[in-house]
Design a protein around this motif. Structure first.
Motif, PDB file in Angstrom:
ATOM      1  N   ALA A   3      50.324 -17.644 -32.273  1.00 43.89           N
ATOM      2  CA  ALA A   3      51.030 -18.031 -33.498  1.00 43.89           C
ATOM      3  C   ALA A   3      50.248 -17.491 -34.690  1.00 43.89           C
ATOM      4  CB  ALA A   3      51.153 -19.541 -33.573  1.00 43.89           C
ATOM      5  N   GLU A   4      50.916 -16.691 -35.537  1.00 50.35           N
ATOM      6  CA  GLU A   4      50.271 -16.045 -36.677  1.00 50.35           C
ATOM      7  C   GLU A   4      50.657 -16.665 -38.010  1.00 50.35           C
ATOM      8  OE1 GLU A   4      48.072 -13.475 -36.771  1.00 50.35           O
ATOM      9  OE2 GLU A   4      47.981 -13.335 -34.598  1.00 50.35           O
ATOM     10  N   ALA A   5      51.927 -17.052 -38.162  1.00 54.09           N
ATOM     11  CA  ALA A   5      52.415 -17.533 -39.459  1.00 54.09           C
ATOM     12  C   ALA A   5      53.700 -18.321 -39.241  1.00 54.09           C
ATOM     13  CB  ALA A   5      52.686 -16.349 -40.383  1.00 54.09           C
ATOM     14  N   SER A   6      54.162 -18.947 -40.313  1.00 50.75           N
ATOM     15  CA  SER A   6      55.446 -19.633 -40.273  1.00 50.75           C
ATOM     16  C   SER A   6      56.293 -19.160 -41.456  1.00 50.75           C
ATOM     17  CB  SER A   6      55.254 -21.146 -40.328  1.00 50.75           C
ATOM     18  OG  SER A   6      54.682 -21.528 -41.555  1.00 50.75           O
ATOM     19  N   TRP A   7      57.569 -19.370 -41.370  1.00 53.27           N
ATOM     20  CA  TRP A   7      58.470 -19.056 -42.462  1.00 53.27           C
ATOM     21  C   TRP A   7      59.660 -19.986 -42.373  1.00 53.27           C
ATOM     22  CZ3 TRP A   7      63.335 -16.328 -42.109  1.00 53.27           C
ATOM     23  CH2 TRP A   7      63.702 -15.967 -40.819  1.00 53.27           C
ATOM     24  N   THR A   8      60.408 -20.071 -43.461  1.00 54.78           N
ATOM     25  CA  THR A   8      61.571 -20.952 -43.514  1.00 54.78           C
ATOM     26  C   THR A   8      62.817 -20.100 -43.643  1.00 54.78           C
ATOM     27  OG1 THR A   8      60.217 -22.584 -44.645  1.00 54.78           O
ATOM     28  CG2 THR A   8      62.572 -22.928 -44.693  1.00 54.78           C
ATOM     29  N   ARG A   9      63.764 -20.348 -42.771  1.00 55.13           N
ATOM     30  CA  ARG A   9      65.030 -19.618 -42.817  1.00 55.13           C
ATOM     31  C   ARG A   9      65.900 -20.132 -43.957  1.00 55.13           C
ATOM     32  NH1 ARG A   9      66.387 -18.919 -36.382  1.00 55.13           N
ATOM     33  NH2 ARG A   9      64.449 -17.829 -35.926  1.00 55.13           N
ATOM     34  N   ALA A  15      60.490 -21.435 -38.641  1.00 57.71           N
ATOM     35  CA  ALA A  15      60.285 -20.532 -37.513  1.00 57.71           C
ATOM     36  C   ALA A  15      58.826 -20.087 -37.523  1.00 57.71           C
ATOM     37  CB  ALA A  15      61.207 -19.321 -37.608  1.00 57.71           C
ATOM     38  N   ILE A  16      58.330 -19.734 -36.361  1.00 58.52           N
ATOM     39  CA  ILE A  16      56.946 -19.302 -36.190  1.00 58.52           C
ATOM     40  C   ILE A  16      56.932 -17.819 -35.846  1.00 58.52           C
ATOM     41  CG2 ILE A  16      54.805 -19.628 -34.870  1.00 58.52           C
ATOM     42  CD1 ILE A  16      55.591 -22.053 -36.548  1.00 58.52           C
ATOM     43  N   ILE A  17      56.054 -17.069 -36.499  1.00 59.65           N
ATOM     44  CA  ILE A  17      55.844 -15.660 -36.176  1.00 59.65           C
ATOM     45  C   ILE A  17      54.729 -15.599 -35.132  1.00 59.65           C
ATOM     46  CG2 ILE A  17      55.179 -13.387 -37.057  1.00 59.65           C
ATOM     47  CD1 ILE A  17      57.777 -14.432 -38.272  1.00 59.65           C
ATOM     48  N   HIS A  18      55.046 -15.010 -33.997  1.00 57.68           N
ATOM     49  CA  HIS A  18      54.072 -14.845 -32.921  1.00 57.68           C
ATOM     50  C   HIS A  18      53.716 -13.380 -32.772  1.00 57.68           C
ATOM     51  CE1 HIS A  18      55.931 -18.708 -31.724  1.00 57.68           C
ATOM     52  NE2 HIS A  18      54.741 -18.971 -31.246  1.00 57.68           N
ATOM     53  N   ASP A  35      57.257 -29.393 -30.610  1.00 56.42           N
ATOM     54  CA  ASP A  35      56.103 -28.702 -31.196  1.00 56.42           C
ATOM     55  C   ASP A  35      55.226 -29.703 -31.936  1.00 56.42           C
ATOM     56  OD1 ASP A  35      56.710 -26.180 -30.286  1.00 56.42           O
ATOM     57  OD2 ASP A  35      57.762 -25.575 -32.102  1.00 56.42           O
ATOM     58  N   ASN A  36      53.928 -29.477 -31.896  1.00 52.31           N
ATOM     59  CA  ASN A  36      52.959 -30.359 -32.542  1.00 52.31           C
ATOM     60  C   ASN A  36      53.058 -30.191 -34.060  1.00 52.31           C
ATOM     61  OD1 ASN A  36      50.573 -31.330 -33.750  1.00 52.31           O
ATOM     62  ND2 ASN A  36      49.425 -31.047 -31.849  1.00 52.31           N
ATOM     63  N   PRO A  37      53.457 -31.254 -34.801  1.00 56.23           N
ATOM     64  CA  PRO A  37      53.612 -31.133 -36.246  1.00 56.23           C
ATOM     65  C   PRO A  37      52.314 -30.779 -36.972  1.00 56.23           C
ATOM     66  CG  PRO A  37      54.334 -33.315 -35.497  1.00 56.23           C
ATOM     67  CD  PRO A  37      53.832 -32.568 -34.323  1.00 56.23           C
ATOM     68  N   MET A  38      51.186 -31.252 -36.488  1.00 56.77           N
ATOM     69  CA  MET A  38      49.905 -30.931 -37.126  1.00 56.77           C
ATOM     70  C   MET A  38      49.564 -29.457 -36.935  1.00 56.77           C
ATOM     71  SD  MET A  38      49.105 -33.510 -38.768  1.00 56.77           S
ATOM     72  CE  MET A  38      47.469 -33.110 -39.298  1.00 56.77           C
ATOM     73  N   LYS A  39      49.862 -28.917 -35.771  1.00 55.14           N
ATOM     74  CA  LYS A  39      49.619 -27.490 -35.529  1.00 55.14           C
ATOM     75  C   LYS A  39      50.545 -26.649 -36.411  1.00 55.14           C
ATOM     76  CE  LYS A  39      47.874 -23.938 -33.443  1.00 55.14           C
ATOM     77  NZ  LYS A  39      46.549 -23.464 -33.794  1.00 55.14           N
ATOM     78  N   LEU A  40      51.809 -27.079 -36.551  1.00 55.93           N
ATOM     79  CA  LEU A  40      52.743 -26.357 -37.419  1.00 55.93           C
ATOM     80  C   LEU A  40      52.243 -26.341 -38.860  1.00 55.93           C
ATOM     81  CD1 LEU A  40      56.132 -27.711 -36.047  1.00 55.93           C
ATOM     82  CD2 LEU A  40      55.170 -25.428 -35.696  1.00 55.93           C
ATOM     83  N   MET A  41      51.741 -27.478 -39.339  1.00 55.51           N
ATOM     84  CA  MET A  41      51.226 -27.544 -40.710  1.00 55.51           C
ATOM     85  C   MET A  41      49.981 -26.680 -40.862  1.00 55.51           C
ATOM     86  SD  MET A  41      53.286 -29.149 -42.552  1.00 55.51           S
ATOM     87  CE  MET A  41      52.323 -29.309 -44.024  1.00 55.51           C
ATOM     88  N   SER A  42      49.128 -26.639 -39.837  1.00 63.97           N
ATOM     89  CA  SER A  42      47.921 -25.810 -39.935  1.00 63.97           C
ATOM     90  C   SER A  42      48.281 -24.328 -39.988  1.00 63.97           C
ATOM     91  CB  SER A  42      46.954 -26.095 -38.785  1.00 63.97           C
ATOM     92  OG  SER A  42      47.410 -25.564 -37.573  1.00 63.97           O
ATOM     93  N   ILE A  43      49.316 -23.925 -39.281  1.00 64.97           N
ATOM     94  CA  ILE A  43      49.779 -22.532 -39.336  1.00 64.97           C
ATOM     95  C   ILE A  43      50.343 -22.233 -40.724  1.00 64.97           C
ATOM     96  CG2 ILE A  43      51.480 -20.899 -38.440  1.00 64.97           C
ATOM     97  CD1 ILE A  43      51.198 -22.409 -35.724  1.00 64.97           C
ATOM     98  N   ALA A  44      51.128 -23.178 -41.271  1.00 61.63           N
ATOM     99  CA  ALA A  44      51.731 -22.983 -42.591  1.00 61.63           C
ATOM    100  C   ALA A  44      50.671 -22.936 -43.694  1.00 61.63           C
ATOM    101  CB  ALA A  44      52.735 -24.104 -42.872  1.00 61.63           C
ATOM    102  N   MET A  45      49.579 -23.678 -43.544  1.00 60.28           N
ATOM    103  CA  MET A  45      48.531 -23.745 -44.566  1.00 60.28           C
ATOM    104  C   MET A  45      47.527 -22.600 -44.472  1.00 60.28           C
ATOM    105  SD  MET A  45      49.272 -26.267 -46.451  1.00 60.28           S
ATOM    106  CE  MET A  45      47.770 -26.405 -47.380  1.00 60.28           C
ATOM    107  N   LYS A  46      47.568 -21.843 -43.408  1.00 62.33           N
ATOM    108  CA  LYS A  46      46.598 -20.765 -43.178  1.00 62.33           C
ATOM    109  C   LYS A  46      46.434 -19.819 -44.370  1.00 62.33           C
ATOM    110  CE  LYS A  46      45.607 -17.589 -39.373  1.00 62.33           C
ATOM    111  NZ  LYS A  46      46.179 -17.067 -38.128  1.00 62.33           N
TER     112      LYS A  46
END
Length: 74
Positions: A3-9, A15-18, A35-46
């Motif tokens: 998982a590299e990044a997230s974006w909003t449609r 959605a997650i960019i892999h 999906d783990n919400p904390m992991k999603l937030m950590s990807i979004a905050m990267k």
């Protein structure tokens, strides 16, 4: 896949960019209910946690972009 990044449609769905670990190809996948919400937030905050420039230079960079060099609005 990493998982590299997230974006909003357009519809607000996340959605997650892999990135493929073998070939480097990027792909986008919708998030899932389990999906783990904390992991999603950590990807979004990267990008905010690891900016492409030193935070110590933000005032200098703001000046270069035509701002007044302050961090607060007047």
């Amino acid at each position: 896949m990493t998982a590299e990044a997230s974006w909003t449609r357009k519809n607000g769905e996340w959605a997650i960019i892999h990135r493929c670990r073998r070939c480097g190809k990027l792909s986008s996948n919708r998030i899932a209910a389990d999906d783990n919400p904390m992991k999603l937030m950590s990807i979004a905050m990267k990008p905010l946690c690891l900016p492409p420039f030193p935070l110590e230079r933000i005032e200098e960079l703001t000046l270069l972009m035509g701002g007044d060099g302050t961090l607060s609005r007047k």
